[in-house]
Enzyme design. Structure first.
Site, mmCIF file in Angstrom:
data_model
loop_
_atom_site.group_PDB
_atom_site.id
_atom_site.type_symbol
_atom_site.label_atom_id
_atom_site.label_comp_id
_atom_site.label_asym_id
_atom_site.label_seq_id
_atom_site.Cartn_x
_atom_site.Cartn_y
_atom_site.Cartn_z
ATOM 1 N N ASP A 1 -16.099 6.786 1.137
ATOM 2 C CA ASP A 1 -14.949 6.407 1.947
ATOM 3 C C ASP A 1 -13.807 7.353 1.586
ATOM 4 O O ASP A 1 -13.247 7.277 0.502
ATOM 5 C CB ASP A 1 -14.576 4.949 1.640
ATOM 6 C CG ASP A 1 -13.355 4.481 2.427
ATOM 7 O OD1 ASP A 1 -12.733 5.314 3.112
ATOM 8 O OD2 ASP A 1 -13.033 3.283 2.348
ATOM 9 N N LYS B 1 -4.012 7.945 7.972
ATOM 10 C CA LYS B 1 -3.325 8.337 6.733
ATOM 11 C C LYS B 1 -3.147 9.866 6.737
ATOM 12 O O LYS B 1 -2.065 10.354 6.997
ATOM 13 C CB LYS B 1 -4.105 7.842 5.526
ATOM 14 C CG LYS B 1 -4.183 6.299 5.519
ATOM 15 C CD LYS B 1 -5.387 5.817 4.794
ATOM 16 C CE LYS B 1 -5.713 4.362 5.042
ATOM 17 N NZ LYS B 1 -4.639 3.402 4.863
ATOM 18 N N TRP C 1 -10.569 -1.572 -1.991
ATOM 19 C CA TRP C 1 -11.299 -1.087 -0.811
ATOM 20 C C TRP C 1 -12.789 -0.950 -1.054
ATOM 21 O O TRP C 1 -13.596 -1.099 -0.124
ATOM 22 C CB TRP C 1 -10.678 0.207 -0.281
ATOM 23 C CG TRP C 1 -9.360 -0.094 0.356
ATOM 24 C CD1 TRP C 1 -8.121 0.264 -0.103
ATOM 25 C CD2 TRP C 1 -9.123 -0.887 1.533
ATOM 26 N NE1 TRP C 1 -7.141 -0.243 0.719
ATOM 27 C CE2 TRP C 1 -7.725 -0.959 1.725
ATOM 28 C CE3 TRP C 1 -9.954 -1.552 2.439
ATOM 29 C CZ2 TRP C 1 -7.149 -1.660 2.794
ATOM 30 C CZ3 TRP C 1 -9.379 -2.241 3.490
ATOM 31 C CH2 TRP C 1 -8.008 -2.296 3.670
HETATM 32 C C1 LIG Z 1 -9.666 3.454 1.326
HETATM 33 C C2 LIG Z 1 -9.643 2.591 2.546
HETATM 34 N N1 LIG Z 1 -10.801 2.221 3.104
HETATM 35 C C3 LIG Z 1 -10.835 1.449 4.201
HETATM 36 C C4 LIG Z 1 -9.688 1.002 4.795
HETATM 37 C C5 LIG Z 1 -9.757 0.142 6.023
HETATM 38 O O1 LIG Z 1 -9.480 0.935 7.119
HETATM 39 P P1 LIG Z 1 -9.295 0.378 8.601
HETATM 40 O O2 LIG Z 1 -8.061 -0.449 8.593
HETATM 41 O O3 LIG Z 1 -9.208 1.624 9.403
HETATM 42 O O4 LIG Z 1 -10.496 -0.440 8.937
HETATM 43 C C6 LIG Z 1 -8.452 1.387 4.279
HETATM 44 C C7 LIG Z 1 -7.194 0.940 4.914
HETATM 45 O O5 LIG Z 1 -6.103 1.138 4.436
HETATM 46 C C8 LIG Z 1 -8.436 2.195 3.111
HETATM 47 O O6 LIG Z 1 -7.272 2.570 2.565
#
Ligand SMILES: Cc1ncc(COP(=O)(O)O)c(C=O)c1O
Length: 362
Positions: free
Chosen positions: A173, A197, A102
């Site tokens: 994040d 989540k 991520w």
């Molecule tokens: C740590 C993290 N950041 C970003 C994201 C991306 O999120 P989104 O699907 O809401 O764009 C996720 C998705 O699982 C994630 O786990």
């Protein structure tokens, strides 16, 4: 039908009482004679809800007065792309700590609008640890420094709020570990999280931004892509995801009633310890290779000693009412996600299943 135990990484389990309340209120929310999803976001009932939810978010997460709270659409990924547009000058350096999948996504989203720089990366070690601070190479002129507090796929979590020093605003994040423990948000210029989540449903993203950051000029962009404009309009610059906002609000209220982030830190510590013990005490039947100090309390990836057993593990766990255990395709194997709404007793059922499966297939 009995409810399953859902270990999915997201969208993920939500508290049953929240779902029941939503069900009860579906046709007549707060005496309006309508579903909350049918009502104007500009009407008094929804405006009241919006301010209650903001107050509850501020309470649950101890958001300092210096920070604005935004409820946005587009998911964490869109927000990652908007980050340099809102707070970096064209082509300005932006620092990224690369701790897993991520963090790489965040960097990729920012790359068209910033000179992205890897401060340190755990990739050579297959993201099994967090690069030690002594190896971080920060840029003196970076617009910001981005970290991923919890890597949902690799199962690596920053052990605590990091002290980033003063050189660049710290952006984190928090998508997969927000509200999982107390956090000192005054250390961050911005944290953000997709709600699907720990905060409830998909379709809404929480952004907590220090107000001075909103004053940055950034780069040419439309008003709708501008966080300062969203803040000025109470996150109602355009039609917000009202249903998701409502569900998020119910989840946040539930977390406050359960005892807040300190209580969830306790429960999450207990739950993750149970699963790591089941893995580590399995004499190699199950394996998780993340170094102990970086192990996530939220997402626990593990492999079986023989991948030929994967299909049986998934079929048997599903038959036992345990779903969402298949690992992400990037690393394979299994993954147990233990978000706030997963009760300790649910994790005990998983651990009992893991012991039993090992006895039968070991
Ligand atoms: C740590 C993290 N950041 C970003 C994201 C991306 O999120 P989104 O699907 O809401 O764009 C996720 C998705 O699982 C994630 O786990």
């Amino acid at each position: 039908m009995a409810r399953v135990l859902n270990f999915s990484a997201g969208p993920a389990v939500m508290p049953e009482v929240v779902l029941r309340q939503a069900q009860e209120e579906m046709l007549d929310w707060r005496g309006t004679g309508a579903c909350v999803a049918e009502l104007s976001h500009r009407g008094a009932p929804f405006m009241a809800l919006a301010s209650e939810v903001e107050a509850d978010v501020r309470n649950l997460l101890a958001v300092p007065e210096s920070h604005a709270v935004l409820f946005l659409a587009g998911g964490a990924t869109t927000l990652q792309a908007l980050l340099p547009l809102n707070i970096a000058k064209q082509g300005q350096r932006a620092d990224y700590l690369v701790t897993g999948h991520w963090a790489k996504v965040a960097m990729k989203q920012a790359a068209p609008a910033a000179d992205v720089h890897v401060v340190a990366s755990g990739e050579a070690g297959q993201f099994r640890s967090i690069p030690p601070r002594s190896e971080w190479q920060r840029s003196p002129d970076a617009a910001y420094f981005h970290v991923t507090a919890n890597e949902t796929i690799h199962g690596v979590e920053l052990p605590d709020d990091i002290d980033a020093g003063t050189s660049a605003p710290l952006i984190a994040d928090f998508s997969s570990n927000i509200a999982s423990r107390p956090s000192d948000l005054s250390r961050y210029a911005m944290v953000y999280a997709g709600a699907q989540k720990n905060l409830g449903p998909s379709g809404i993203t929480l952004a907590i931004i220090r107000k001075d950051l909103l004053e940055r000029r950034g780069q040419p962009r439309a008003d709708i892509l501008t966080w300062a404009s969203h803040a000025a309009q109470g996150s109602m610059l355009n039609t917000p995801p009202t249903w998701n906002w409502y569900l998020l609000g119910l989840c946040v209220r539930w977390m406050i009633e359960q005892g807040g982030t300190a209580e969830f830190a306790r429960r999450n510590g207990e739950k993750s310890a149970l699963v790591y013990a089941a893995i580590d005490d399995s004499e190699g039947f199950y394996r998780n290779d993340v170094v102990t100090s970086a192990r996530s309390r939220m997402n626990i990836p593990f492999v079986l000693h023989d991948a030929a057993l994967d299909a049986a593990f998934l079929a048997e766990s599903q038959a036992a009412g345990l779903i969402g255990l298949k690992g992400h395709k990037a690393i394979g194997g299994m993954r147990a996600s233990l978000y706030n709404a997963m009760p300790v007793d649910g994790v005990r059922v998983l651990v009992d299943f893991m012991h039993d499966f090992r006895k039968r297939h070991g």
